[in-house]
Design an enzyme around this catalytic site. Structure first.
Site, PDB file in Angstrom:
ATOM      1  N   ASN A   1      28.216  -4.391  30.682  1.00  0.00           N
ATOM      2  CA  ASN A   1      26.808  -2.762  31.176  1.00  0.00           C
ATOM      3  C   ASN A   1      26.080  -3.422  31.487  1.00  0.00           C
ATOM      4  O   ASN A   1      25.223  -2.689  32.361  1.00  0.00           O
ATOM      5  CB  ASN A   1      26.994  -2.385  29.564  1.00  0.00           C
ATOM      6  CG  ASN A   1      27.426  -1.585  28.228  1.00  0.00           C
ATOM      7  OD1 ASN A   1      28.498  -1.585  29.160  1.00  0.00           O
ATOM      8  ND2 ASN A   1      27.919  -2.347  26.845  1.00  0.00           N
TER       9      ASN A   1
ATOM     10  N   ARG B   1      24.669   0.418  39.707  1.00  0.00           N
ATOM     11  CA  ARG B   1      24.461   1.524  39.664  1.00  0.00           C
ATOM     12  C   ARG B   1      22.188   1.429  40.976  1.00  0.00           C
ATOM     13  O   ARG B   1      22.469   2.067  41.902  1.00  0.00           O
ATOM     14  CB  ARG B   1      23.674   1.890  38.461  1.00  0.00           C
ATOM     15  CG  ARG B   1      23.967   3.161  38.072  1.00  0.00           C
ATOM     16  CD  ARG B   1      23.508   3.831  37.360  1.00  0.00           C
ATOM     17  NE  ARG B   1      23.927   3.549  36.072  1.00  0.00           N
ATOM     18  CZ  ARG B   1      24.306   2.751  34.831  1.00  0.00           C
ATOM     19  NH1 ARG B   1      23.176   3.218  34.300  1.00  0.00           N
ATOM     20  NH2 ARG B   1      25.280   2.524  34.321  1.00  0.00           N
TER      21      ARG B   1
ATOM     22  N   TYR C   1      30.670 -18.784  21.155  1.00  0.00           N
ATOM     23  CA  TYR C   1      29.454 -18.666  21.646  1.00  0.00           C
ATOM     24  C   TYR C   1      30.062 -19.426  23.220  1.00  0.00           C
ATOM     25  O   TYR C   1      29.586 -18.413  24.054  1.00  0.00           O
ATOM     26  CB  TYR C   1      28.448 -19.979  21.114  1.00  0.00           C
ATOM     27  CG  TYR C   1      27.107 -20.665  22.298  1.00  0.00           C
ATOM     28  CD1 TYR C   1      26.600 -18.753  22.292  1.00  0.00           C
ATOM     29  CD2 TYR C   1      27.148 -21.195  22.761  1.00  0.00           C
ATOM     30  CE1 TYR C   1      25.128 -19.013  23.174  1.00  0.00           C
ATOM     31  CE2 TYR C   1      25.435 -21.251  24.007  1.00  0.00           C
ATOM     32  CZ  TYR C   1      24.805 -20.304  23.600  1.00  0.00           C
ATOM     33  OH  TYR C   1      23.606 -20.461  24.722  1.00  0.00           O
TER      34      TYR C   1
ATOM     35  N   ARG D   1      17.872 -25.360  15.072  1.00  0.00           N
ATOM     36  CA  ARG D   1      17.723 -26.310  16.521  1.00  0.00           C
ATOM     37  C   ARG D   1      17.315 -27.725  16.001  1.00  0.00           C
ATOM     38  O   ARG D   1      15.704 -27.485  15.087  1.00  0.00           O
ATOM     39  CB  ARG D   1      17.751 -25.702  17.775  1.00  0.00           C
ATOM     40  CG  ARG D   1      18.471 -24.690  18.703  1.00  0.00           C
ATOM     41  CD  ARG D   1      17.954 -24.116  19.807  1.00  0.00           C
ATOM     42  NE  ARG D   1      18.659 -23.391  20.446  1.00  0.00           N
ATOM     43  CZ  ARG D   1      18.130 -21.792  19.809  1.00  0.00           C
ATOM     44  NH1 ARG D   1      16.552 -21.764  19.350  1.00  0.00           N
ATOM     45  NH2 ARG D   1      18.695 -21.353  21.198  1.00  0.00           N
TER      46      ARG D   1
END
Ligand code: UDP
Length: 311
Positions: A100, A107, A146, A187
């Site tokens: 997308n 465009r 991931y 993390r």
């Protein structure tokens, strides 16, 4: 003329720092985030800035931000506990979401930069990792949601470059840290900083001899800016080539926080890469870029942020 820029994942750690940098350079920014892991508080200081517009939306559904000159696609869960929790969402944003945003760039003839990752190298058999290495990824392990999303994303970006002529870049980002790294996202740096500041034991996964290379956020953003102005379409590693074992990282955190926390050894997650270090020769040559901030200095710069959250 003021450049108009779309940043997806704008409420995230890197997205919010990139947004700050773009605004500081005089751009106007449309920031998009569905807040599944991002935090609107990271953008709170920009409320009232007429050059910044924030939209809560999921980029997996098509949208039109209007004409833009640049698209920085940073939207994705990125910490291991979060992408394991949001596996399907991670795969979708790395596929439908990437496409997308590429369509928006196509465009409007916008320059497009995709945030990829060192996870493309998996548990690497080549050390350090250069961009020509194809990686060693388990396609069905827990981390595959991931790793494969990011690898698919890279393929999609290259297809839009080759077939549709979109002016694209791929940043392979290695472990990065600094203020706004979510304290609760699991993390290593955020866990260790919070644990050290609270006097809790630092959780070492496995024997702590696995390695990572940690890049301070300002260095990383500088690399992204330079890459976005280059004409390079193939992946470029961005990270700090200084390599530390997790035990050395724990030691650095204890020093910087002056904490007396102990170490607690717990199980190593499945498919946790044993080592990771970027070969940044390409970024040095192509972008004249290399990190300036070492681990202890970067941890010091991050201290105030984590202290404010450790409460
Ligand atoms: N790790 C650790 N203790 C923690 C969190 C992480 O020892 O509390 C280890 C983890 O096993 C990995 C490294 O630190 O080897 C970096 O983990 P992180 O989740 O930050 O990112 P990764 O590089 O694995 O994507």
């Amino acid at each position: 003329m003021t450049k108009r820029v779309l940043v997806t994942g704008a409420a995230g750690f890197l997205g919010s720092h990139l947004t700050d940098r773009l605004l500081a350079e005089g751009c106007s920014v449309v920031g998009v985030d569905n807040l599944c892991t991002g935090d609107a508080a990271n953008l709170a200081h920009l409320a009232g800035d007429p050059r910044f517009q924030f939209q809560v939306r999921d980029i997996c559904a098509g949208f039109d931000p209007g004409p833009v000159d640049y698209v920085f696609n940073l939207a994705s869960p990125a910490s291991p506990p979060e992408y394991l929790r949001l596996g399907i969402e991670t795969l979708r944003v790395g596929s439908a979401g990437v496409e997308n945003t590429l369509q928006i760039a196509a465009r409007y003839g916008a320059r497009y930069l995709h945030a990829s990752t060192s996870e493309c190298y998996g548990d690497p058999l080549q050390h350090p990792q250069s961009e020509t290495y194809w990686g060693n990824v388990n396609p069905v392990g827990p981390r595959s949601v991931y790793d494969e999303a990011k690898r698919f994303g890279e393929a999609m970006v290259m297809a839009y470059h080759r077939s549709r002529g979109v002016n694209t870049s791929l940043a392979r980002i290695f472990n990065t840290y600094g203020p706004r790294l979510q304290p609760g996202d699991g993390r290593v740096i955020s866990n260790f900083m919070m644990q050290a500041l609270r006097g809790e034991p630092l959780t070492i996964y496995g024997d702590g001899r696995q390695t990572r290379s940690f890049c301070y956020v300002d260095d990383l953003i500088e690399g992204i800016m330079r890459l976005s102005r280059s004409e390079e379409h193939l992946p470029v590693n961005l990270g700090n080539p200084e390599e530390f074992t997790i035990l050395e990282c724990a030691q650095a955190v204890l020093e910087v926080t002056a904490s007396k926390s102990e170490l607690r050894y717990v199980d190593l997650p499945v498919d946790d890469p044993t080592r990771r270090r970027p070969d940044i020769a390409k970024a040095r040559t192509l972008l004249g870029w290399e990190p300036r901030v070492g681990l202890r200095e970067g941890l010091k710069r991050s201290l105030e942020f984590f202290r404010s959250r450790a409460g």
